[in-house]
Design a protein around this motif. Structure first.
Motif, PDB file in Angstrom:
ATOM      1  N   GLY A  64       0.840  -1.196   0.000  1.00 58.03           N
ATOM      2  CA  GLY A  64       0.000   0.000   0.000  1.00 58.03           C
ATOM      3  C   GLY A  64       0.869   1.237   0.000  1.00 58.03           C
ATOM      4  N   GLY A 131      -2.659  -1.931   4.096  1.00 56.00           N
ATOM      5  CA  GLY A 131      -3.129  -0.667   3.553  1.00 56.00           C
ATOM      6  C   GLY A 131      -2.631   0.508   4.375  1.00 56.00           C
ATOM      7  N   GLU A 193      -7.082  -5.250   2.579  1.00 56.79           N
ATOM      8  CA  GLU A 193      -5.860  -4.818   1.892  1.00 56.79           C
ATOM      9  C   GLU A 193      -5.941  -3.349   1.512  1.00 56.79           C
ATOM     10  OE1 GLU A 193      -3.563  -6.620  -0.842  1.00 56.79           O
ATOM     11  OE2 GLU A 193      -3.705  -8.664  -0.088  1.00 56.79           O
ATOM     12  N   SER A 194      -7.137  -2.855   1.243  1.00 63.18           N
ATOM     13  CA  SER A 194      -7.309  -1.504   0.716  1.00 63.18           C
ATOM     14  C   SER A 194      -7.533  -0.495   1.834  1.00 63.18           C
ATOM     15  CB  SER A 194      -8.500  -1.472  -0.239  1.00 63.18           C
ATOM     16  OG  SER A 194      -9.656  -1.941   0.422  1.00 63.18           O
ATOM     17  N   THR A 196      -8.145   4.066   1.983  1.00 58.45           N
ATOM     18  CA  THR A 196      -8.059   5.387   1.368  1.00 58.45           C
ATOM     19  C   THR A 196      -8.945   6.364   2.127  1.00 58.45           C
ATOM     20  OG1 THR A 196      -8.223   6.604  -0.741  1.00 58.45           O
ATOM     21  CG2 THR A 196      -9.937   4.982  -0.293  1.00 58.45           C
ATOM     22  N   THR A 206     -12.347   1.161   3.138  1.00 59.12           N
ATOM     23  CA  THR A 206     -11.577  -0.067   2.992  1.00 59.12           C
ATOM     24  C   THR A 206     -12.519  -1.093   2.386  1.00 59.12           C
ATOM     25  OG1 THR A 206     -10.144  -1.674   4.113  1.00 59.12           O
ATOM     26  CG2 THR A 206     -12.094  -0.936   5.304  1.00 59.12           C
ATOM     27  N   GLU A 209     -11.026  -8.090   0.494  1.00 57.75           N
ATOM     28  CA  GLU A 209     -10.420  -8.423  -0.804  1.00 57.75           C
ATOM     29  C   GLU A 209     -11.264  -9.437  -1.570  1.00 57.75           C
ATOM     30  OE1 GLU A 209      -6.186  -9.943  -2.726  1.00 57.75           O
ATOM     31  OE2 GLU A 209      -6.478  -9.966  -0.554  1.00 57.75           O
ATOM     32  N   ASP A 266      -6.842  -2.756  -3.550  1.00 52.34           N
ATOM     33  CA  ASP A 266      -6.733  -1.368  -3.107  1.00 52.34           C
ATOM     34  C   ASP A 266      -7.811  -0.497  -3.721  1.00 52.34           C
ATOM     35  OD1 ASP A 266      -5.696   0.586  -1.503  1.00 52.34           O
ATOM     36  OD2 ASP A 266      -3.815   0.835  -2.571  1.00 52.34           O
ATOM     37  N   SER A 278     -10.180   1.677  -8.299  1.00 55.85           N
ATOM     38  CA  SER A 278      -9.917   0.374  -7.699  1.00 55.85           C
ATOM     39  C   SER A 278      -8.930  -0.393  -8.560  1.00 55.85           C
ATOM     40  CB  SER A 278     -11.206  -0.435  -7.550  1.00 55.85           C
ATOM     41  OG  SER A 278     -11.704  -0.827  -8.822  1.00 55.85           O
ATOM     42  N   GLU A 339      -0.430  -3.985  -6.195  1.00 56.39           N
ATOM     43  CA  GLU A 339      -1.582  -3.985  -5.305  1.00 56.39           C
ATOM     44  C   GLU A 339      -1.749  -2.709  -4.492  1.00 56.39           C
ATOM     45  OE1 GLU A 339      -0.455  -6.330  -1.365  1.00 56.39           O
ATOM     46  OE2 GLU A 339      -0.363  -7.665  -3.089  1.00 56.39           O
ATOM     47  N   GLY A 340      -1.012  -1.648  -4.818  1.00 53.86           N
ATOM     48  CA  GLY A 340      -1.188  -0.365  -4.142  1.00 53.86           C
ATOM     49  C   GLY A 340      -1.235   0.764  -5.149  1.00 53.86           C
ATOM     50  N   THR A 342      -1.858   5.335  -5.511  1.00 51.72           N
ATOM     51  CA  THR A 342      -2.090   6.638  -4.901  1.00 51.72           C
ATOM     52  C   THR A 342      -1.969   7.726  -5.955  1.00 51.72           C
ATOM     53  OG1 THR A 342      -1.440   8.124  -3.090  1.00 51.72           O
ATOM     54  CG2 THR A 342       0.334   7.056  -4.280  1.00 51.72           C
TER      55      THR A 342
END
Length: 393
Positions: A64, A131, A193-194, A196, A206, A209, A266, A278, A339-340, A342
């Motif tokens: 993340g 995350g 996992e997510s 933001t 979040t 998964e 994520d 996503s 998997e991350g 931003t």
């Protein structure tokens, strides 16, 4: 000829009422303006080799990432379960000043060890941190998937950016918590996992998964899975809403390993109206399938009062709306375990950048891959003018 009563009414509408309607329409659309992405332009790739050491810690498992616009820094969480070093996140610099990314644009400048509320490091195997999301208070929220095999619950905790100390913990709804009889809750290694946070710092998102046990099956070749997006109100630090997110079925390519995995690793909040990006990631036997979607929650149903989706008529539930932006399999280079994601800085042409990062699993056959993109967007003003044009006779 004098002005008739009918003409006076028309003049009143044209000169007084229509301007008021127009101003109200314009203001309401500006106030709710959101980012509409029309495409992604690839602007470079870089990687860090597996085995790289920084301040006596091995860099890896970066699952993340979040961007600090004020200081032009990135913070990336490692999902190392305390085997290489205590739970931690790294501080990175990624130079996009020339509008592109290459192998010389990445540098590691810091590592922060996570501490519990007693200022102690977390014991090995007690966390699976996946995350990370930066707040406007010089803190980060970090999610852990826990470990259902050891009856370790997932968590979402807030940590000091400077000291790494745990400052607060969010309550997780009971339906997400695993039970020993395995009849409800998250699946092992398929949890939060997510992570933001909306730009106004009022909402945190979040997601599971994969489907919760009581919601349906995990993903498998040719079949998607029913994830839940969980929204928190950061003014109260309480869970507020949940949404159904259906992942896409991924067509299996050649699979010589017999292994398959797919899910939602994520999310990234784009605005304050529930529009997100996503990542959907699949391992298909030979290489990874990575897909980026734009997601809208505004018209989706809140399913927080539904404890199980099994047996429910899903046609009566409005899920998160999705639009495919990019299938990364089209590129001519190998994809790693991305998997991350931003948002990064604005580029020199004023366009917004996007960063993706991979988890190398501390595997010598993998690497920490970083990809950069330019977001192609439609301006809010242009959309407003188009709506006005539709309304005008």
């Amino acid at each position: 000829m004098g002005i008739t009563q009918k003409n006076r009414k028309k003049a009143l509408i044209i000169f007084f009422i229509l301007p008021i309607i127009f101003i109200n329409f314009l203001w309401s659309n500006i106030a709710s303006a959101s980012m509409n992405i029309t495409g992604l332009e690839f602007i470079g790739e870089a990687s860090l080799p597996t085995g790289l050491i920084f301040q006596k810690t091995e860099i890896g498992g970066l699952s993340g990432i979040t961007y600090d616009r004020k200081n032009d820094l990135y913070y990336a969480i490692s999902d190392d379960r305390g085997q290489k070093a205590p739970s931690r996140f790294y501080t990175l610099k990624i130079d996009l000043s020339k509008g592109k990314l290459d192998k010389n644009n990445i540098s590691i400048v810091g590592v922060t060890t996570l501490l519990d509320e007693n200022n102690q490091t977390y014991p090995p195997d007690s966390t699976d941190t996946e995350g990370i999301a930066l707040t406007n208070k010089d803190t980060v929220f970090i999610s852990s998937e826990g470990d259902t095999r050891q009856s370790i619950n997932p968590f979402i905790k807030e940590f000091s950016l400077s000291t790494g100390k745990n400052l607060s913990t969010l309550t997780i709804p009971d339906k997400f918590l695993p039970e020993k009889n395995a009849k409800k809750g998250i699946r092992n290694n398929l949890a939060f996992e997510s992570l933001t946070i909306s730009p106004d710092n009022k909402s945190l998102f979040t997601a599971s998964e994969n489907a919760l046990i009581q919601d349906g099956a995990a993903a498998k070749p040719g079949t998607g899975t029913r994830c839940r997006i969980l929204q928190y109100n950061l003014e109260t630090n309480q869970p507020e809403k949940e949404y159904l997110y259906q992942t896409e079925p991924v067509t299996q390519r050649i699979n010589l390993t017999g292994q398959f995995s797919s899910g939602l690793p994520d999310l990234l909040a784009l605005d304050n109206q529930g529009n997100l990006l996503s990542i959907e990631r699949s391992f298909t036997g030979i290489g990874f399938g990575i897909f980026i979607f734009q997601v809208a929650l505004e018209k989706s149903d809140n399913i927080s009062n539904i404890n199980s989706l099994t047996g429910k008529d899903l046609t009566k539930i409005k899920p998160a709306q999705k639009k495919l932006l990019l299938d990364l399999r089209k590129f001519d280079f190998a994809l790693d375990n991305l998997e991350g994601l931003t948002l990064g800085p604005k580029l020199s042409d004023g366009q917004q950048s996007l960063i993706l990062i991979s988890d190398n699993n501390f595997n010598g056959l993998q690497r920490t891959q970083i990809l950069a993109f330019k977001l192609k967007t439609e301006s809010s003003l242009l959309r407003i003018l188009r709506r006005i044009r539709i309304l005008l006779p």
